[in-house]
Motif scaffolding. Structure first.
Motif, PDB file in Angstrom:
ATOM      1  N   VAL A 155       0.853  -1.195   0.000  1.00  0.00           N
ATOM      2  CA  VAL A 155       0.000   0.000   0.000  1.00  0.00           C
ATOM      3  C   VAL A 155       0.887   1.243   0.000  1.00  0.00           C
ATOM      4  N   LEU A 156       0.617   2.137  -0.930  1.00  0.00           N
ATOM      5  CA  LEU A 156       1.321   3.417  -0.989  1.00  0.00           C
ATOM      6  C   LEU A 156       0.310   4.521  -0.728  1.00  0.00           C
ATOM      7  N   ALA A 157       0.486   5.257   0.370  1.00  0.00           N
ATOM      8  CA  ALA A 157      -0.394   6.385   0.665  1.00  0.00           C
ATOM      9  C   ALA A 157      -0.051   7.525  -0.288  1.00  0.00           C
ATOM     10  N   VAL A 158      -1.049   7.993  -1.034  1.00  0.00           N
ATOM     11  CA  VAL A 158      -0.875   9.113  -1.955  1.00  0.00           C
ATOM     12  C   VAL A 158      -1.922  10.144  -1.568  1.00  0.00           C
ATOM     13  N   THR A 159      -1.490  11.227  -0.920  1.00  0.00           N
ATOM     14  CA  THR A 159      -2.435  12.125  -0.290  1.00  0.00           C
ATOM     15  C   THR A 159      -1.938  13.558  -0.281  1.00  0.00           C
ATOM     16  N   THR A 160      -2.824  14.470   0.106  1.00  0.00           N
ATOM     17  CA  THR A 160      -2.429  15.883   0.233  1.00  0.00           C
ATOM     18  C   THR A 160      -2.005  16.204   1.658  1.00  0.00           C
ATOM     19  N   PHE A 161      -2.244  15.283   2.585  1.00  0.00           N
ATOM     20  CA  PHE A 161      -1.993  15.554   3.997  1.00  0.00           C
ATOM     21  C   PHE A 161      -0.565  15.212   4.403  1.00  0.00           C
ATOM     22  N   ASP A 162       0.106  16.177   5.056  1.00  0.00           N
ATOM     23  CA  ASP A 162       1.469  15.918   5.531  1.00  0.00           C
ATOM     24  C   ASP A 162       1.583  16.082   7.043  1.00  0.00           C
ATOM     25  N   ALA A 163       0.441  15.982   7.744  1.00  0.00           N
ATOM     26  CA  ALA A 163       0.455  16.076   9.201  1.00  0.00           C
ATOM     27  C   ALA A 163       1.098  14.825   9.802  1.00  0.00           C
ATOM     28  N   GLU A 164       1.812  15.012  10.892  1.00  0.00           N
ATOM     29  CA  GLU A 164       2.526  13.904  11.530  1.00  0.00           C
ATOM     30  C   GLU A 164       1.581  12.772  11.909  1.00  0.00           C
ATOM     31  N   ALA A 165       0.401  13.120  12.394  1.00  0.00           N
ATOM     32  CA  ALA A 165      -0.554  12.093  12.821  1.00  0.00           C
ATOM     33  C   ALA A 165      -0.957  11.200  11.651  1.00  0.00           C
ATOM     34  N   ASP A 166      -1.143  11.789  10.468  1.00  0.00           N
ATOM     35  CA  ASP A 166      -1.508  11.006   9.292  1.00  0.00           C
ATOM     36  C   ASP A 166      -0.362  10.108   8.849  1.00  0.00           C
ATOM     37  N   ILE A 167       0.845  10.673   8.830  1.00  0.00           N
ATOM     38  CA  ILE A 167       2.017   9.913   8.385  1.00  0.00           C
ATOM     39  C   ILE A 167       2.250   8.703   9.280  1.00  0.00           C
ATOM     40  N   VAL A 168       2.321   8.962  10.578  1.00  0.00           N
ATOM     41  CA  VAL A 168       2.565   7.878  11.528  1.00  0.00           C
ATOM     42  C   VAL A 168       1.430   6.854  11.481  1.00  0.00           C
ATOM     43  N   GLY A 169       0.201   7.346  11.404  1.00  0.00           N
ATOM     44  CA  GLY A 169      -0.941   6.445  11.358  1.00  0.00           C
ATOM     45  C   GLY A 169      -0.911   5.520  10.159  1.00  0.00           C
ATOM     46  N   ALA A 170      -0.595   6.073   8.983  1.00  0.00           N
ATOM     47  CA  ALA A 170      -0.555   5.265   7.761  1.00  0.00           C
ATOM     48  C   ALA A 170       0.565   4.228   7.808  1.00  0.00           C
ATOM     49  N   LEU A 171       1.733   4.643   8.274  1.00  0.00           N
ATOM     50  CA  LEU A 171       2.863   3.712   8.324  1.00  0.00           C
ATOM     51  C   LEU A 171       2.629   2.617   9.359  1.00  0.00           C
ATOM     52  N   GLU A 172       2.043   2.986  10.497  1.00  0.00           N
ATOM     53  CA  GLU A 172       1.748   1.982  11.515  1.00  0.00           C
ATOM     54  C   GLU A 172       0.667   1.012  11.036  1.00  0.00           C
ATOM     55  N   ALA A 173      -0.209   1.486  10.152  1.00  0.00           N
ATOM     56  CA  ALA A 173      -1.273   0.626   9.621  1.00  0.00           C
ATOM     57  C   ALA A 173      -0.739  -0.355   8.591  1.00  0.00           C
ATOM     58  N   GLY A 174       0.504  -0.124   8.130  1.00  0.00           N
ATOM     59  CA  GLY A 174       1.099  -1.064   7.193  1.00  0.00           C
ATOM     60  C   GLY A 174       1.448  -0.512   5.830  1.00  0.00           C
ATOM     61  N   ALA A 175       1.292   0.793   5.623  1.00  0.00           N
ATOM     62  CA  ALA A 175       1.652   1.378   4.329  1.00  0.00           C
ATOM     63  C   ALA A 175       3.152   1.241   4.091  1.00  0.00           C
ATOM     64  N   THR A 176       3.523   0.885   2.872  1.00  0.00           N
ATOM     65  CA  THR A 176       4.927   0.739   2.504  1.00  0.00           C
ATOM     66  C   THR A 176       5.575   2.095   2.312  1.00  0.00           C
ATOM     67  N   GLY A 177       4.785   3.068   1.862  1.00  0.00           N
ATOM     68  CA  GLY A 177       5.329   4.399   1.629  1.00  0.00           C
ATOM     69  C   GLY A 177       4.279   5.473   1.769  1.00  0.00           C
ATOM     70  N   TYR A 178       4.722   6.718   1.670  1.00  0.00           N
ATOM     71  CA  TYR A 178       3.831   7.862   1.871  1.00  0.00           C
ATOM     72  C   TYR A 178       4.336   9.000   1.000  1.00  0.00           C
ATOM     73  N   VAL A 179       3.568   9.358  -0.023  1.00  0.00           N
ATOM     74  CA  VAL A 179       3.971  10.449  -0.906  1.00  0.00           C
ATOM     75  C   VAL A 179       2.827  11.444  -1.040  1.00  0.00           C
ATOM     76  N   LEU A 180       3.185  12.677  -1.351  1.00  0.00           N
ATOM     77  CA  LEU A 180       2.194  13.737  -1.497  1.00  0.00           C
ATOM     78  C   LEU A 180       1.759  13.865  -2.952  1.00  0.00           C
ATOM     79  N   LYS A 181       0.504  14.222  -3.155  1.00  0.00           N
ATOM     80  CA  LYS A 181      -0.049  14.293  -4.501  1.00  0.00           C
ATOM     81  C   LYS A 181       0.621  15.367  -5.358  1.00  0.00           C
ATOM     82  N   ASP A 182       1.188  16.381  -4.717  1.00  0.00           N
ATOM     83  CA  ASP A 182       1.828  17.433  -5.502  1.00  0.00           C
ATOM     84  C   ASP A 182       3.310  17.139  -5.771  1.00  0.00           C
ATOM     85  N   SER A 183       3.740  15.909  -5.537  1.00  0.00           N
ATOM     86  CA  SER A 183       5.111  15.514  -5.854  1.00  0.00           C
ATOM     87  C   SER A 183       5.322  15.569  -7.373  1.00  0.00           C
ATOM     88  N   PRO A 184       6.551  15.797  -7.824  1.00  0.00           N
ATOM     89  CA  PRO A 184       6.829  15.794  -9.269  1.00  0.00           C
ATOM     90  C   PRO A 184       6.410  14.473  -9.906  1.00  0.00           C
TER      91      PRO A 184
END
Length: 213
Positions: free
Chosen positions: A86-115
């Motif tokens: 699972v790769l989280a692709v989102t607009t949210f960069d809050a610490e709570a979201d990042i930690v929550g997604a990674l603890e839930a098992g996401a392999t990575g976390y990238v922002l939608k506005d990335s190149p």
């Protein structure tokens, strides 16, 4: 061999854009797209039972409107299909979201506005099971590691998020299935960590520090 991808996002325009980006390279196949967490769990079960099997990777937005959010969807999906990344692709960069997604098992976390190149590379890395994080996300995690005393626990982050929605202590307690006195105890610790004396100030500082949305 193509990477088989399922997209979970409640915005059709976003899904269309991601599909065009990923399929332009020729080695990514979008096999399904859904707009809710519940639909994602049902669809991946269907795909897993089909001859082609489950997808290699799920691109997961975190805010899916009504119903379960992306973090809880990720947790349930990974529990039922541990071989699916699972790769989280989102607009949210809050610490709570990042930690929550990674603890839930996401392999990575990238922002939608990335190149464009970064998003494409992230998909390939995550599909191979390698961790991938946007630079902004890496900075959040480094700060959390270098200042553990000021980092919020998952429960503290949940309480702050609930308070940010306008909930009272009693409503927070009911929402999180804890006692009202437990909520108050957490608030005392939160105030100490954030260096504030009121919930209004706590929410302001937490947002400034990108601890919550």
């Amino acid at each position: 061999m193509s990477i088989r991808v399922m997209m979970v996002d409640d915005h059709p325009v976003v899904r269309a854009g991601l599909r065009a980006l990923l399929e332009a390279g020729g080695n990514v196949e979008v096999v399904a797209e859904v707009d809710t967490g519940e639909a994602a769990l049902a669809r991946i079960d269907e795909l897993a039972a089909a001859p082609e099997g489950a997808p290699d990777l799920v691109l997961m937005d975190l805010n899916l409107g009504a119903g379960i959010d992306g973090i809880e969807t990720t947790r349930r999906l990974r529990a039922a299909h541990p071989g699916v990344q699972v790769l989280a692709v989102t607009t949210f960069d809050a610490e709570a979201d990042i930690v929550g997604a990674l603890e839930a098992g996401a392999t990575g976390y990238v922002l939608k506005d990335s190149p464009t190149e970064a998003l494409s590379a992230a998909v390939h890395e995550a599909a191979s099971g390698r961790s991938v994080l946007s630079p902004e996300v890496q900075q959040r995690l480094v700060r959390r590691m270098t200042d553990p005393a000021g980092a919020l626990s998952p429960r503290e982050a949940e309480i702050l998020e609930a308070l940010a929605s306008g909930a009272t202590n009693r409503e927070v307690a009911r929402r999180l299935f804890i006692s009202e006195s437990t909520v108050k105890t957490h608030l005392v610790h939160l105030y100490e960590k954030l260096g504030v004396t009121s919930r209004t100030a706590a929410l302001r500082v937490a947002r400034e520090r990108r601890l919550i949305r």
